[in-house]
Scaffold this motif. Structure first.
Motif, PDB file in Angstrom:
ATOM      1  N   PRO A  69      28.495  21.815  55.542  1.00 37.24           N
ATOM      2  CA  PRO A  69      29.625  22.574  56.098  1.00 37.24           C
ATOM      3  C   PRO A  69      29.162  23.884  56.721  1.00 37.24           C
ATOM      4  O   PRO A  69      28.116  24.430  56.350  1.00 37.24           O
ATOM      5  CB  PRO A  69      30.516  22.818  54.874  1.00 37.24           C
ATOM      6  CG  PRO A  69      29.586  22.741  53.716  1.00 37.24           C
ATOM      7  CD  PRO A  69      28.532  21.743  54.079  1.00 37.24           C
TER       8      PRO A  69
ATOM      9  N   SER B  28      33.196  27.911  56.398  1.00 37.50           N
ATOM     10  CA  SER B  28      33.976  27.108  55.460  1.00 37.50           C
ATOM     11  C   SER B  28      33.914  27.663  54.049  1.00 37.50           C
ATOM     12  O   SER B  28      34.642  27.207  53.169  1.00 37.50           O
ATOM     13  CB  SER B  28      33.468  25.660  55.457  1.00 37.50           C
ATOM     14  OG  SER B  28      33.606  25.073  56.741  1.00 37.50           O
TER      15      SER B  28
ATOM     16  N   TYR C 161      39.569  24.111  50.405  1.00 43.61           N
ATOM     17  CA  TYR C 161      39.789  22.690  50.718  1.00 43.61           C
ATOM     18  C   TYR C 161      40.964  22.093  49.948  1.00 43.61           C
ATOM     19  O   TYR C 161      41.224  20.892  50.029  1.00 43.61           O
ATOM     20  CB  TYR C 161      38.540  21.843  50.435  1.00 43.61           C
ATOM     21  CG  TYR C 161      37.313  22.244  51.206  1.00 43.61           C
ATOM     22  CD1 TYR C 161      37.216  22.060  52.569  1.00 43.61           C
ATOM     23  CD2 TYR C 161      36.222  22.813  50.545  1.00 43.61           C
ATOM     24  CE1 TYR C 161      36.074  22.425  53.275  1.00 43.61           C
ATOM     25  CE2 TYR C 161      35.068  23.179  51.240  1.00 43.61           C
ATOM     26  CZ  TYR C 161      35.008  22.982  52.603  1.00 43.61           C
ATOM     27  OH  TYR C 161      33.882  23.344  53.290  1.00 43.61           O
TER      28      TYR C 161
ATOM     29  N   GLN D 298      43.456  18.846  50.633  1.00 44.34           N
ATOM     30  CA  GLN D 298      42.850  17.894  51.551  1.00 44.34           C
ATOM     31  C   GLN D 298      42.264  16.699  50.790  1.00 44.34           C
ATOM     32  O   GLN D 298      41.940  16.806  49.607  1.00 44.34           O
ATOM     33  CB  GLN D 298      41.759  18.582  52.383  1.00 44.34           C
ATOM     34  CG  GLN D 298      42.283  19.740  53.221  1.00 44.34           C
ATOM     35  CD  GLN D 298      41.239  20.285  54.173  1.00 44.34           C
ATOM     36  OE1 GLN D 298      40.780  19.600  55.073  1.00 44.34           O
ATOM     37  NE2 GLN D 298      40.851  21.541  53.984  1.00 44.34           N
ATOM     38  N   THR D 299      42.154  15.574  51.482  1.00 45.69           N
ATOM     39  CA  THR D 299      41.654  14.353  50.867  1.00 45.69           C
ATOM     40  C   THR D 299      40.187  14.159  51.210  1.00 45.69           C
ATOM     41  O   THR D 299      39.818  14.090  52.378  1.00 45.69           O
ATOM     42  CB  THR D 299      42.456  13.120  51.344  1.00 45.69           C
ATOM     43  OG1 THR D 299      43.843  13.312  51.002  1.00 45.69           O
ATOM     44  CG2 THR D 299      41.940  11.849  50.680  1.00 45.69           C
ATOM     45  N   ALA D 300      39.347  14.098  50.192  1.00 42.57           N
ATOM     46  CA  ALA D 300      37.908  13.919  50.369  1.00 42.57           C
ATOM     47  C   ALA D 300      37.489  12.554  49.830  1.00 42.57           C
ATOM     48  O   ALA D 300      38.230  11.904  49.087  1.00 42.57           O
ATOM     49  CB  ALA D 300      37.152  15.028  49.649  1.00 42.57           C
TER      50      ALA D 300
ATOM     51  N   GLU E 175      39.151   7.812  47.588  1.00 47.67           N
ATOM     52  CA  GLU E 175      39.715   8.977  48.257  1.00 47.67           C
ATOM     53  C   GLU E 175      40.482   9.795  47.217  1.00 47.67           C
ATOM     54  O   GLU E 175      41.371   9.287  46.547  1.00 47.67           O
ATOM     55  CB  GLU E 175      40.644   8.546  49.390  1.00 47.67           C
ATOM     56  CG  GLU E 175      39.914   7.806  50.509  1.00 47.67           C
ATOM     57  CD  GLU E 175      40.835   7.437  51.668  1.00 47.67           C
ATOM     58  OE1 GLU E 175      42.067   7.606  51.515  1.00 47.67           O
ATOM     59  OE2 GLU E 175      40.325   6.999  52.705  1.00 47.67           O
TER      60      GLU E 175
ATOM     61  N   LEU F  63      34.091  15.426  53.350  1.00 41.18           N
ATOM     62  CA  LEU F  63      35.367  15.718  54.006  1.00 41.18           C
ATOM     63  C   LEU F  63      35.106  15.909  55.495  1.00 41.18           C
ATOM     64  O   LEU F  63      34.318  16.779  55.882  1.00 41.18           O
ATOM     65  CB  LEU F  63      35.998  16.975  53.412  1.00 41.18           C
ATOM     66  CG  LEU F  63      37.310  17.462  54.044  1.00 41.18           C
ATOM     67  CD1 LEU F  63      38.416  16.441  53.843  1.00 41.18           C
ATOM     68  CD2 LEU F  63      37.723  18.813  53.446  1.00 41.18           C
ATOM     69  N   ASN F  64      35.739  15.076  56.309  1.00 40.40           N
ATOM     70  CA  ASN F  64      35.588  15.168  57.769  1.00 40.40           C
ATOM     71  C   ASN F  64      34.126  15.160  58.198  1.00 40.40           C
ATOM     72  O   ASN F  64      33.708  15.939  59.074  1.00 40.40           O
ATOM     73  CB  ASN F  64      36.289  16.419  58.301  1.00 40.40           C
ATOM     74  CG  ASN F  64      37.783  16.408  58.037  1.00 40.40           C
ATOM     75  OD1 ASN F  64      38.419  15.357  58.041  1.00 40.40           O
ATOM     76  ND2 ASN F  64      38.358  17.575  57.800  1.00 40.40           N
ATOM     77  N   GLY F  65      33.340  14.300  57.558  1.00 42.67           N
ATOM     78  CA  GLY F  65      31.941  14.153  57.944  1.00 42.67           C
ATOM     79  C   GLY F  65      31.022  15.260  57.469  1.00 42.67           C
ATOM     80  O   GLY F  65      29.874  15.336  57.896  1.00 42.67           O
ATOM     81  N   LYS F  66      31.509  16.112  56.567  1.00 39.38           N
ATOM     82  CA  LYS F  66      30.697  17.205  56.020  1.00 39.38           C
ATOM     83  C   LYS F  66      30.566  17.042  54.504  1.00 39.38           C
ATOM     84  O   LYS F  66      31.502  16.588  53.832  1.00 39.38           O
ATOM     85  CB  LYS F  66      31.334  18.565  56.332  1.00 39.38           C
ATOM     86  CG  LYS F  66      31.552  18.845  57.821  1.00 39.38           C
ATOM     87  CD  LYS F  66      30.240  19.027  58.562  1.00 39.38           C
ATOM     88  CE  LYS F  66      30.458  19.255  60.045  1.00 39.38           C
ATOM     89  NZ  LYS F  66      31.142  20.539  60.320  1.00 39.38           N
TER      90      LYS F  66
END
Length: 273
Positions: A150, A154, A159, A162-164, A187, A231-234
């Motif tokens: 990240p 960040s 976070y 949010q869904t990780a 998830e 999360l979102n590719g991070k």
């Protein structure tokens, strides 16, 4: 007299809060340890080929024992995992590109001389639960690839809400005797540290920790230690602890918060966001 009554009520309230807290343990150290190094996330979903190219399996050996953990590829030559995974290990076999654990696209054996365990890791408080493993350079492909760290900005985000996605080969249940060799994922919703502290207390849930809610018995478990929370590719978390009561308790699961260790990662490995 009124002051005394109020004081008693305050002490009782604090005591009740302490008594209601659960003990946090590393999945590797949870009860019901099996001699098998396989398993999966409790009540998770089966991963498809190349879905998590950054996920690696780590088979550690040390002092006559062996244990299984997960890890994340953060560069061609570095794996990020948990300190409680590298603790006491003399060597590790890294499984790259696996969906079926035993069918790795590539394996590497690495000695403990290439481990960089956080110097302030504490098995007592579970703090600073993070380690790096230096490897021989690997060639990236659709099945073997890094996950981005990240951005430093960040660090100001919790976070929460949010869904990780967490992935790994951890146990299927607290009482599982049979195992699956397929990579699993779930998830899970990130919660605030304040909410997580209601379960584990502030001495465990510090600013260097990130927690997710566990519902419908979906959680990380023994064998998932050190694996990724993305999360979102991070990469935002490293699997660190669960409730001592069990993985299916529906208590929060804890991770080392990656944004709290970006400087440490950069200093030790040269890898940065």
């Amino acid at each position: 007299m009124k002051v005394f009554v109020v004081l008693v009520l305050v002490i009782a309230s604090v005591s009740a809060e302490i008594l209601s807290q659960e003990t946090a343990v590393h999945p590797r150290d949870s009860n019901g340890t099996s001699s098998s190094i396989e398993g999966r996330i409790t009540n998770g979903n089966m991963a498809t080929a190349n879905q998590f190219p950054y996920q690696v399996g780590l088979s550690f050996k040390g002092s006559g024992a062996s244990w299984w953990c997960g890890g994340s590829i953060i560069s061609n030559t570095w794996i990020l995992t948990a300190a409680h995974c590298t603790r006491g290990a003399s060597k590790v076999t890294i499984y790259y590109g696996s969906t079926v654990r035993t069918s790795a696209k590539l394996k590497q054996k690495v000695s403990s001389s290439k481990f960089v365990q956080h110097a302030s890791y504490s098995a007592a408080t579970l703090s600073n639960d993070i380690s790096l493993i230096q490897t021989k350079s690997v060639t990236f492909s659709s099945s073997i690839n890094k996950i981005a760290l990240p951005a430093i900005a960040s660090s100001y985000s919790s976070y929460a809400g949010q869904t990780a996605i967490v992935s790994g080969w951890g146990k299927t249940s607290d009482t599982a005797s049979s195992v699956t060799s397929n990579l699993q994922y779930a998830e899970l919703n990130v919660i605030t540290n304040a909410v997580c502290q209601q379960t584990f207390g502030s001495s465990v849930v510090t600013s260097g920790v990130i927690c997710v809610a566990s519902t419908n018995k979906k959680s990380t478990c023994q064998g998932d230690s050190g694996g990724p929370l993305a999360l979102n590719g991070k990469l935002i978390g490293v699997t660190s602890f669960v409730s001592a009561y069990g993985c299916e308790r529906n208590s929060p699961a804890g991770f080392t918060r990656v944004t709290s260790y970006l400087d440490w990662i950069k200093t030790k490995s040269g890898v940065f966001y």
